[in-house]
Design a protein around this motif. Structure first.
Motif, PDB file in Angstrom:
ATOM      1  N   ARG A 199       1.234  52.111  91.453  1.00 46.16           N
ATOM      2  CA  ARG A 199      -0.209  52.071  91.903  1.00 46.16           C
ATOM      3  C   ARG A 199      -1.110  53.019  91.122  1.00 46.16           C
ATOM      4  O   ARG A 199      -0.691  53.993  90.720  1.00 46.16           O
ATOM      5  N   VAL A 200      -2.225  52.405  90.339  1.00 48.04           N
ATOM      6  CA  VAL A 200      -3.069  53.409  89.802  1.00 48.04           C
ATOM      7  C   VAL A 200      -4.369  53.587  90.247  1.00 48.04           C
ATOM      8  O   VAL A 200      -4.916  52.388  90.961  1.00 48.04           O
ATOM      9  N   ASP A 201      -4.826  54.685  90.639  1.00 44.16           N
ATOM     10  CA  ASP A 201      -6.172  54.871  91.306  1.00 44.16           C
ATOM     11  C   ASP A 201      -7.134  55.429  90.033  1.00 44.16           C
ATOM     12  O   ASP A 201      -7.025  56.550  89.431  1.00 44.16           O
ATOM     13  N   ASP A 202      -8.199  54.494  89.589  1.00 43.83           N
ATOM     14  CA  ASP A 202      -8.901  54.727  88.436  1.00 43.83           C
ATOM     15  C   ASP A 202      -9.696  56.182  88.565  1.00 43.83           C
ATOM     16  O   ASP A 202     -10.140  56.458  89.760  1.00 43.83           O
ATOM     17  N   ALA A 203      -9.906  56.756  87.583  1.00 40.12           N
ATOM     18  CA  ALA A 203     -10.781  58.159  87.490  1.00 40.12           C
ATOM     19  C   ALA A 203     -12.228  57.607  88.141  1.00 40.12           C
ATOM     20  O   ALA A 203     -12.863  56.788  87.621  1.00 40.12           O
ATOM     21  N   THR A 204     -12.931  58.897  88.678  1.00 44.65           N
ATOM     22  CA  THR A 204     -14.308  58.845  89.022  1.00 44.65           C
ATOM     23  C   THR A 204     -14.847  60.073  88.389  1.00 44.65           C
ATOM     24  O   THR A 204     -14.188  60.936  88.050  1.00 44.65           O
ATOM     25  N   LEU A 205     -16.041  60.260  88.748  1.00 40.91           N
ATOM     26  CA  LEU A 205     -16.819  61.534  88.262  1.00 40.91           C
ATOM     27  C   LEU A 205     -16.253  62.711  89.102  1.00 40.91           C
ATOM     28  O   LEU A 205     -16.079  63.566  88.587  1.00 40.91           O
ATOM     29  N   LEU A 206     -15.578  62.362  90.217  1.00 37.45           N
ATOM     30  CA  LEU A 206     -15.137  63.503  90.930  1.00 37.45           C
ATOM     31  C   LEU A 206     -13.750  63.554  91.511  1.00 37.45           C
ATOM     32  O   LEU A 206     -13.317  64.278  92.158  1.00 37.45           O
ATOM     33  N   ARG A 207     -13.008  62.463  90.575  1.00 37.37           N
ATOM     34  CA  ARG A 207     -11.673  62.410  90.955  1.00 37.37           C
ATOM     35  C   ARG A 207     -10.961  62.343  89.718  1.00 37.37           C
ATOM     36  O   ARG A 207     -11.343  61.444  88.688  1.00 37.37           O
ATOM     37  N   PHE A 216      14.649  58.031  98.239  1.00 39.33           N
ATOM     38  CA  PHE A 216      13.207  57.610  97.372  1.00 39.33           C
ATOM     39  C   PHE A 216      12.575  58.761  97.005  1.00 39.33           C
ATOM     40  O   PHE A 216      12.670  59.929  97.523  1.00 39.33           O
ATOM     41  N   PHE A 217      11.777  58.741  95.968  1.00 41.27           N
ATOM     42  CA  PHE A 217      10.876  59.722  95.451  1.00 41.27           C
ATOM     43  C   PHE A 217       9.351  59.181  95.531  1.00 41.27           C
ATOM     44  O   PHE A 217       9.180  58.041  95.066  1.00 41.27           O
ATOM     45  N   ASN A 218       8.639  59.995  95.987  1.00 44.68           N
ATOM     46  CA  ASN A 218       6.951  59.612  96.160  1.00 44.68           C
ATOM     47  C   ASN A 218       6.208  60.655  95.555  1.00 44.68           C
ATOM     48  O   ASN A 218       6.105  61.738  95.561  1.00 44.68           O
ATOM     49  N   GLN A 219       5.910  60.297  94.326  1.00 45.20           N
ATOM     50  CA  GLN A 219       5.143  61.187  93.311  1.00 45.20           C
ATOM     51  C   GLN A 219       3.810  60.791  93.080  1.00 45.20           C
ATOM     52  O   GLN A 219       3.355  59.705  92.828  1.00 45.20           O
ATOM     53  N   GLU A 220       3.091  61.613  93.170  1.00 48.74           N
ATOM     54  CA  GLU A 220       1.465  61.335  92.594  1.00 48.74           C
ATOM     55  C   GLU A 220       1.145  62.403  91.252  1.00 48.74           C
ATOM     56  O   GLU A 220       1.177  63.510  91.358  1.00 48.74           O
ATOM     57  N   ILE A 221       0.687  61.574  90.447  1.00 48.68           N
ATOM     58  CA  ILE A 221       0.663  62.057  89.110  1.00 48.68           C
ATOM     59  C   ILE A 221      -0.899  62.252  88.620  1.00 48.68           C
ATOM     60  O   ILE A 221      -1.383  61.012  88.587  1.00 48.68           O
ATOM     61  N   GLN A 222      -1.429  63.173  88.293  1.00 50.13           N
ATOM     62  CA  GLN A 222      -2.899  63.327  88.120  1.00 50.13           C
ATOM     63  C   GLN A 222      -2.984  63.649  86.638  1.00 50.13           C
ATOM     64  O   GLN A 222      -2.347  64.317  86.012  1.00 50.13           O
ATOM     65  N   VAL A 223      -3.848  62.687  86.159  1.00 50.23           N
ATOM     66  CA  VAL A 223      -4.159  62.707  84.479  1.00 50.23           C
ATOM     67  C   VAL A 223      -5.638  63.142  84.527  1.00 50.23           C
ATOM     68  O   VAL A 223      -6.587  62.538  84.872  1.00 50.23           O
ATOM     69  N   PRO A 224      -5.893  64.351  83.930  1.00 51.71           N
ATOM     70  CA  PRO A 224      -7.256  65.023  84.179  1.00 51.71           C
ATOM     71  C   PRO A 224      -8.176  63.759  83.587  1.00 51.71           C
ATOM     72  O   PRO A 224      -7.930  63.401  82.337  1.00 51.71           O
ATOM     73  N   ASN A 225      -9.207  63.949  84.231  1.00 57.87           N
ATOM     74  CA  ASN A 225     -10.429  62.756  83.772  1.00 57.87           C
ATOM     75  C   ASN A 225     -11.252  63.852  82.872  1.00 57.87           C
ATOM     76  O   ASN A 225     -12.296  64.302  83.139  1.00 57.87           O
ATOM     77  N   ALA A 226     -10.980  63.792  81.531  1.00 54.97           N
ATOM     78  CA  ALA A 226     -11.663  64.711  80.500  1.00 54.97           C
ATOM     79  C   ALA A 226     -11.686  63.839  79.270  1.00 54.97           C
ATOM     80  O   ALA A 226     -11.152  63.971  78.160  1.00 54.97           O
ATOM     81  N   PRO A 227     -12.611  62.787  79.329  1.00 54.67           N
ATOM     82  CA  PRO A 227     -12.555  61.720  78.106  1.00 54.67           C
ATOM     83  C   PRO A 227     -13.509  62.433  77.257  1.00 54.67           C
ATOM     84  O   PRO A 227     -13.725  61.962  76.135  1.00 54.67           O
TER      85      PRO A 227
END
Length: 272
Positions: A234-242, A261-272
């Motif tokens: 599942r992907v949560d799109d980036a916002t100005l605050l997230r 099971f493995f439940n991993q939350e991976i953050q990709v910095p919102n730095a375009p």
């Protein structure tokens, strides 16, 4: 007086045989239980090692992806689900990049990274691409990604020439540019395999990659095999605050039907 001969009666022999049989049954059962426990434990350890390798590989690759490039495709019958993203080849700062149709398509790109290969026509250059469709859209009709026709690298600086008529839509606040390699996909199918796909090209609309481009990196996943089980991606799109957040949930079953099971939350910095 005759002395009675010493020996065992038939009844005594039968009793001894029965007792020995009971002891033998319990002994074999004990050995059998030990063997079953060993096999079950070995299977559990093997599955745990495989699952740890799988989640670690997925996590590392996603953390090195172009911001906002992750997207998910789920089949209508839940027979497969694919997570697609664009790996970062390198990132750096642009100087003199074109931002209008009349601008010169030549500019300089500076990257302090050293361990990357040269930019090729199969790669894409991203400036301020804040949505997935900016990244995957056809480069002829969008202005957030470019394709280099030629590059000349000298130390930290690379001179780039874009394809004719190309320019970028909007300046990055930090003059940041990402060089993205062709997309990669992780797909889970109903057979329980996790397959990694590469070198299948760019697609404006996400599709399941061809089987010839895939390599199995995990097995015995049950996300798509049981009703009520959570989907793997599942992907949560980036916002100005997230930041761009990618949720990875991989569930396995051992030979003895134990859940892992493995439940991993991976953050990709919102730095375009």
């Amino acid at each position: 007086m005759m002395q009675r001969a010493k020996g065992f009666t038939l009844i005594e022999l039968i009793i001894v045989i029965v007792l020995l049989s009971i002891v033998a049954i319990f002994s074999f059962r004990f050995v059998g239980l030990g063997s079953e426990m060993f096999v079950t434990g070995a299977d559990r350890v093997k599955l745990l090692d495989q699952s740890r390798f799988t989640i670690e590989r997925v996590t590392r690759e996603l953390r090195n992806s172009v911001p906002n490039s992750a997207r998910v495709l789920t089949s209508s019958d839940n027979s497969f689900q694919c997570l697609e993203f664009v790996p970062i080849k390198t990132a750096g700062t642009y100087y003199g990049a074109p931002f209008s149709s009349g601008a010169n398509g030549q500019f300089e790109f500076v990257s302090l990274a050293t361990e990357w290969v040269d930019i090729t026509p199969a790669d894409r250059l991203f400036v301020y691409a804040t949505r997935p469709f900016y990244i995957y859209d056809d480069v002829a009709s969008q202005r957030w990604a470019g394709v280099a026709t030629s590059t000349l690298r000298a130390g930290d600086t690379t001179a780039i020439t874009l394809q004719s008529g190309q320019y970028f839509q909007e300046q990055s606040p930090r003059q940041r540019m990402y060089v993205g390699a062709p997309p990669v996909s992780f797909c889970v199918d109903s057979g329980g395999q996790l397959i990694r796909y590469r070198d299948y090209g760019w697609n404006e609309t996400q599709v399941r990659p061809p089987a010839s481009a895939g390599t199995v990196i995990g097995e015995r996943l049950v996300n798509l095999q049981f009703s009520g089980t959570q989907l793997p991606f599942r992907v949560d799109d980036a916002t100005l605050l997230r930041n761009n957040v990618i949720h990875v949930f991989l569930e396995y079953r051992s030979a003895s039907a134990e859940a892992l099971f493995f439940n991993q939350e991976i953050q990709v910095p919102n730095a375009p």
